[in-house]
Enzyme design. Sequence first.
Site, PDB file in Angstrom:
ATOM      1  N   LYS A   1       0.989  -1.289   0.005  1.00 42.52           N
ATOM      2  CA  LYS A   1      -0.024   0.019   0.131  1.00 42.52           C
ATOM      3  C   LYS A   1       0.777   1.376  -0.040  1.00 42.52           C
ATOM      4  O   LYS A   1       2.035   0.994   0.247  1.00 42.52           O
ATOM      5  CB  LYS A   1      -0.723  -0.045   1.094  1.00 42.52           C
ATOM      6  CG  LYS A   1      -1.899  -1.373   1.210  1.00 42.52           C
ATOM      7  CD  LYS A   1      -2.789  -1.109   2.246  1.00 42.52           C
ATOM      8  CE  LYS A   1      -4.147  -2.136   2.158  1.00 42.52           C
ATOM      9  NZ  LYS A   1      -5.025  -1.978   3.270  1.00 42.52           N
TER      10      LYS A   1
ATOM     11  N   TYR B   1     -12.344  -2.479  -4.005  1.00 43.46           N
ATOM     12  CA  TYR B   1     -12.942  -2.522  -2.585  1.00 43.46           C
ATOM     13  C   TYR B   1     -14.446  -2.805  -2.551  1.00 43.46           C
ATOM     14  O   TYR B   1     -14.882  -2.331  -1.247  1.00 43.46           O
ATOM     15  CB  TYR B   1     -12.554  -1.602  -1.737  1.00 43.46           C
ATOM     16  CG  TYR B   1     -10.950  -1.667  -1.118  1.00 43.46           C
ATOM     17  CD1 TYR B   1     -10.789  -3.049  -0.473  1.00 43.46           C
ATOM     18  CD2 TYR B   1     -10.022  -0.598  -1.341  1.00 43.46           C
ATOM     19  CE1 TYR B   1      -9.340  -3.204   0.135  1.00 43.46           C
ATOM     20  CE2 TYR B   1      -8.598  -0.869  -0.703  1.00 43.46           C
ATOM     21  CZ  TYR B   1      -8.425  -2.143   0.307  1.00 43.46           C
ATOM     22  OH  TYR B   1      -6.986  -2.374   0.510  1.00 43.46           O
TER      23      TYR B   1
ATOM     24  N   ASN C   1      -1.969   0.188   6.774  1.00 45.88           N
ATOM     25  CA  ASN C   1      -1.520  -1.345   7.271  1.00 45.88           C
ATOM     26  C   ASN C   1      -0.726  -1.918   6.311  1.00 45.88           C
ATOM     27  O   ASN C   1      -0.530  -3.033   6.387  1.00 45.88           O
ATOM     28  CB  ASN C   1      -2.729  -2.144   7.809  1.00 45.88           C
ATOM     29  CG  ASN C   1      -3.760  -2.454   6.714  1.00 45.88           C
ATOM     30  OD1 ASN C   1      -3.647  -1.917   5.561  1.00 45.88           O
ATOM     31  ND2 ASN C   1      -4.748  -3.077   7.171  1.00 45.88           N
TER      32      ASN C   1
ATOM     33  N   HIS D   1      -2.126  -5.565   1.660  1.00 46.64           N
ATOM     34  CA  HIS D   1      -3.597  -6.331   1.450  1.00 46.64           C
ATOM     35  C   HIS D   1      -3.075  -7.496   0.856  1.00 46.64           C
ATOM     36  O   HIS D   1      -2.089  -7.854   0.033  1.00 46.64           O
ATOM     37  CB  HIS D   1      -4.451  -5.215   0.383  1.00 46.64           C
ATOM     38  CG  HIS D   1      -5.625  -6.101   0.216  1.00 46.64           C
ATOM     39  ND1 HIS D   1      -6.608  -6.119   0.706  1.00 46.64           N
ATOM     40  CD2 HIS D   1      -5.647  -6.852  -1.199  1.00 46.64           C
ATOM     41  CE1 HIS D   1      -7.526  -6.988  -0.013  1.00 46.64           C
ATOM     42  NE2 HIS D   1      -6.945  -7.475  -1.136  1.00 46.64           N
TER      43      HIS D   1
ATOM     44  N   GLU E   1      -9.457 -10.780  -7.825  1.00 41.10           N
ATOM     45  CA  GLU E   1      -8.372  -9.568  -7.512  1.00 41.10           C
ATOM     46  C   GLU E   1      -7.203  -9.602  -8.493  1.00 41.10           C
ATOM     47  O   GLU E   1      -6.779  -8.491  -9.011  1.00 41.10           O
ATOM     48  CB  GLU E   1      -7.846  -9.548  -6.030  1.00 41.10           C
ATOM     49  CG  GLU E   1      -8.937  -9.145  -5.190  1.00 41.10           C
ATOM     50  CD  GLU E   1      -8.605  -9.117  -3.691  1.00 41.10           C
ATOM     51  OE1 GLU E   1      -9.515  -8.642  -2.911  1.00 41.10           O
ATOM     52  OE2 GLU E   1      -7.426  -9.225  -3.310  1.00 41.10           O
TER      53      GLU E   1
HETATM   54  P1  CMP Z   1      -7.557  -4.507   3.718  1.00 44.91           P
HETATM   55  O1  CMP Z   1      -7.066  -6.138   3.961  1.00 44.91           O
HETATM   56  O2  CMP Z   1      -6.791  -3.862   2.531  1.00 44.91           O
HETATM   57  O3  CMP Z   1      -9.101  -4.583   3.401  1.00 44.91           O
HETATM   58  C1  CMP Z   1      -9.986  -3.707   3.664  1.00 44.91           C
HETATM   59  C2  CMP Z   1      -9.157  -2.425   4.514  1.00 44.91           C
HETATM   60  O4  CMP Z   1     -10.063  -1.664   4.965  1.00 44.91           O
HETATM   61  C3  CMP Z   1      -8.238  -3.198   5.519  1.00 44.91           C
HETATM   62  O5  CMP Z   1      -7.301  -3.499   5.124  1.00 44.91           O
HETATM   63  C4  CMP Z   1      -8.080  -1.776   6.265  1.00 44.91           C
HETATM   64  O6  CMP Z   1      -6.666  -1.194   6.019  1.00 44.91           O
HETATM   65  C5  CMP Z   1      -9.211  -1.041   6.013  1.00 44.91           C
HETATM   66  N1  CMP Z   1     -10.008  -0.646   7.327  1.00 44.91           N
HETATM   67  C6  CMP Z   1     -10.321   0.732   7.759  1.00 44.91           C
HETATM   68  N2  CMP Z   1     -10.990   0.437   8.886  1.00 44.91           N
HETATM   69  C7  CMP Z   1     -11.439  -0.858   8.983  1.00 44.91           C
HETATM   70  C8  CMP Z   1     -12.137  -1.315  10.050  1.00 44.91           C
HETATM   71  N3  CMP Z   1     -12.762  -0.885  11.043  1.00 44.91           N
HETATM   72  N4  CMP Z   1     -12.053  -2.858   9.959  1.00 44.91           N
HETATM   73  C9  CMP Z   1     -11.498  -3.433   8.994  1.00 44.91           C
HETATM   74  N5  CMP Z   1     -10.781  -2.873   7.945  1.00 44.91           N
HETATM   75  C10 CMP Z   1     -10.627  -1.394   7.853  1.00 44.91           C
END
Ligand code: CMP
Length: 133
Positions: free
Chosen positions: A10, A50, A113, A116, A127
């Site tokens: 990311k 998403y 984070n 992904h 994906e």
């Molecule tokens: P990712 O695995 O990329 O999939 C969806 C993303 O939403 C997740 O990582 C997080 O970075 C983001 N996200 C933000 N807020 C939340 C939340 N409360 N719960 C889960 N995902 C979240």
Amino acid sequence: MTEQTLSIIKPDAVERNLENEIKLFFENNNLKIVKSKKVKISKDEACQFYKVHQTKPFYNDLCNYLSSGPIIVMILEGENAVLHNRKLMGATDPKKAEKGTLREKYGISIDKNSVHGSDSVENGKIEINFFFK
Ligand code: CMP
């Protein structure tokens, strides 16, 4: 069983030049990088990617974030690649991620984070097709 999964480095991690370190971590943990490219996607594309999260309160921020800077998209391949990659990433929230996982090491917040990974073989195919048609 050998599987493929989609991984994304990311914007927060690309910005901090963590690409090589993260790729090495995958390779050292038996996930082969079959394809990799750096892309910058639009907000519309991020929202499309998403789409499963479209009803969540964080959807708009998520789309803005993924389209905020360059990302590295990769196809990873290996034994149980989907689950294996998810274990290597750790919990979505870096504060809850197990020690030694990518998100524990590099994640800044639940939004930033760092990585992904697809959550199932089926979604992995969708994906992968999204980025590598
Ligand atoms: P990712 O695995 O990329 O999939 C969806 C993303 O939403 C997740 O990582 C997080 O970075 C983001 N996200 C933000 N807020 C939340 C939340 N409360 N719960 C889960 N995902 C979240």
